[in-house]
Scaffold this active site. Structure first.
Site, short mmCIF file in Angstrom:
data_model
loop_
_atom_site.label_atom_id
_atom_site.label_comp_id
_atom_site.label_asym_id
_atom_site.label_seq_id
_atom_site.Cartn_x
_atom_site.Cartn_y
_atom_site.Cartn_z
N ASN A 75 2.53 -2.83 11.18
CA ASN A 75 2.09 -4.07 10.54
C ASN A 75 1.74 -5.09 11.61
O ASN A 75 1.96 -4.85 12.80
CB ASN A 75 3.19 -4.63 9.62
CG ASN A 75 3.24 -3.94 8.27
OD1 ASN A 75 2.23 -3.46 7.76
ND2 ASN A 75 4.43 -3.89 7.69
N TYR B 18 4.63 8.24 2.21
CA TYR B 18 3.23 8.14 2.63
C TYR B 18 2.44 9.41 2.35
O TYR B 18 1.38 9.35 1.72
CB TYR B 18 3.15 7.75 4.10
CG TYR B 18 3.31 6.27 4.36
CD1 TYR B 18 4.47 5.59 3.97
CD2 TYR B 18 2.32 5.53 4.99
CE1 TYR B 18 4.62 4.25 4.20
CE2 TYR B 18 2.47 4.17 5.23
CZ TYR B 18 3.62 3.54 4.83
OH TYR B 18 3.76 2.20 5.05
N HIS C 206 -1.83 -1.75 0.59
CA HIS C 206 -2.86 -1.64 1.64
C HIS C 206 -4.22 -1.23 1.05
O HIS C 206 -4.99 -0.51 1.68
CB HIS C 206 -2.44 -0.63 2.72
CG HIS C 206 -1.17 -0.99 3.42
ND1 HIS C 206 -1.11 -1.96 4.40
CD2 HIS C 206 0.10 -0.53 3.27
CE1 HIS C 206 0.14 -2.07 4.83
NE2 HIS C 206 0.89 -1.22 4.15
#
Length: 511
Positions: free
Chosen positions: A130, A340, A57
């Site tokens: 997404n 994350y 990303h």
């Protein structure tokens, strides 16, 4: 913050400087002086202005706006945000490509990230979604490899081609996402013209402690606009920043992008009888069986004043939840809960949650102290559970239904006939004749560029398991012989495996 026209130029500590472009030196041609701390600071900071780009990303665009609750869903969740129709909270949304680098073009064929940071009165709620309702894999141990095979070749430093198809052809569960990526949906017409999907399964928990499994969709109110492969390739050459520019300019013109937030719900009882595992990210929940229920609207109404501070420094994580919203036992989601925030600790620092872009609107009180760049160290309050300055704690009821689901899905990498039902429906019922023609046209140059005949044959066998005519059309387009379908376990075999697994686990109990 907007630019100040008549600002006084200073050092980083606020001392006024008379001339920013004149390094102190001895005479007109003598050596420079180390005492010119302003010039030294400028050079030193310049060498450090970049931070590591996101491993995935990396390239994207972001903007600010709000979420507004439009429908009552208090029967599903006790989250304060959804406690009343009309409630609002500020949001920052970032759209991105996934595997490409920050310097790539916006229109490259790729899955797109769709992340929303909602700053509620109960803390931040991050939606890390997404633009596709499914994903390539359901076993998180494959995630690093999936991305490695789509980065640069370690020897040539050129974009990988062979490696990607080598991975796909060895992991047939990727077929559903491949078919979406190589349709026109793999080349959206701008970052802000897509739908968003949670992909993973989450839970809503209501005030009575009852939970419901959910999947969330954000439907673009102006429709999901796409480009053909040819259009995307042309734009990549003519304007690599096409997506960033289109989103920025639409917002500046007052053409605010907006999305309707909808949830699909499934009870624990329905989950036990669902044809697929609800923890499997390669499958969708059919709308006919699990209708979409509207609950809110998201609007982006202003651009960032400083991209680095407000977008690049954003850190999203599905672990950022609020009361009434919780993760399920989805294996990929569970891995992301760690990965994350750990990536943010590396990229931005241990106190990244204190940066203005990430700082919650709700007050923070915990035992985390010190570390690099601690902007708010919480004063004199003890950093442990102290009886001298006691704190209040929220209680909640834990629900253990995932024990059943987690054990029922004990073989994450086992491919069965169920893995081909939804891709087959996509090819046979959803795609039009024109869609099918473009899909083959998109796949052919990508798979045709693979040198290995074995990899081509493996991948064609997977396509043949979806539909023999699909495989044959691709084989003809890349000028190789047709192949037979991949052999997979039948649904009957799978149901037997699931039943026996449940029986065993009922006897052994939770471990």
């Amino acid at each position: 913050m907007s630019a100040t026209v008549d600002a006084l130029y200073t050092t980083s500590t606020g001392t006024p400087v008379s001339e920013p472009y004149s390094f102190q030196r001895i005479g007109n041609v003598g050596p420079l002086l180390l005492q010119d701390s302003d010039a030294i600071e400028a050079l030193a900071h310049f060498a450090r202005e970049r931070i590591p780009e996101r491993v995935v990303h990396a390239r994207g665009a972001g903007a600010h706006g709000y979420i507004e609750v439009t429908h009552d869903i208090t029967d599903l969740t006790c989250a304060a945000l959804f406690s009343k129709v009309g409630n609002r909270a500020p949001v920052t949304m970032r759209h991105s490509l996934v595997v490409t680098e920050s310097g790539s073009a916006d229109t490259i064929r790729d899955t797109h990230g769709f992340a929303v940071k909602i700053k509620t009165e109960e803390g931040n709620l991050d939606w890390v979604f997404n633009n596709s309702p499914v994903f390539f894999i359901r076993d998180p141990s494959k995630f690093p490899a999936l991305n490695h095979t789509h980065k640069r070749n370690p020897a040539t430093h050129l974009p990988a081609v062979e490696e990607g198809w080598d991975f796909f052809s060895q992991n047939p569960e990727t077929i559903h996402q491949i078919m979406i990526n190589f349709s026109d949906r793999g080349t959206p017409d701008g970052y802000h013209r897509v739908h968003g999907y949670s992909g993973s399964t989450y839970k809503f928990i209501n005030a009575q402690g009852k939970f419901t499994y959910i999947r969330v969709q954000l439907r673009n109110d102006r429709g999901f606009k796409t480009l053909t492969g040819a259009e995307a390739q042309r734009l990549a050459g003519e304007n690599p920043d096409y997506g960033i520019q289109a989103m920025y300019e639409d917002i500046e013109r007052g053409e605010y992008p907006s999305w309707t937030v909808l949830v699909q719900t499934m009870t624990p009882e329905q989950a036990e009888h669902f044809r697929y595992s609800i923890l499997d990210m390669t499958k969708v929940w059919p709308h006919a069986d699990f209708p979409l229920r509207p609950c809110a609207r998201v609007v982006l109404d202003h651009n960032p004043a400083n991209y680095f501070a407000e977008v690049e420094q954003l850190a999203f994580s599905p672990s950022r939840v609020v009361p009434g919203w919780a993760p399920s036992a989805d294996p990929v989601l569970q891995a992301r809960l760690f990965a994350y925030p750990d990536a943010a600790r590396y990229r931005l620092g241990v106190n990244h949650a204190q940066l203005p872009a990430n700082a919650p609107a709700a007050p923070v009180a915990n035992f985390q102290r010190d570390g690099a760049m601690a902007l708010d160290n919480q004063g004199a309050r003890p950093n442990y559970a102290s009886s001298l300055a006691p704190m209040r704690y929220r209680t909640r009821a834990e629900v253990q239904h995932e024990v059943w689901l987690g054990r029922a899905m004990g073989f994450l990498s086992e491919v069965t006939e169920l893995d081909f039902e939804q891709p087959r429906a996509l090819w046979q019922k959803v795609f039009s004749d024109a869609d099918r023609e473009r899909f083959v046209g998109n796949i052919a140059p990508a798979l045709g560029g693979v040198r290995s005949a074995e990899i081509k044959a493996r991948q064609l066998a997977i396509f043949a398991a979806v539909d023999q005519s699909l495989s044959d059309r691709i084989a003809e387009a890349i000028k190789v012989p047709p192949v037979q379908p991949l052999k997979v376990k039948s649904v009957v075999e799978l149901e037997g495996r699931r039943s026996s697994t449940l029986l065993i686990n009922e006897k052994t109990g939770d471990c």
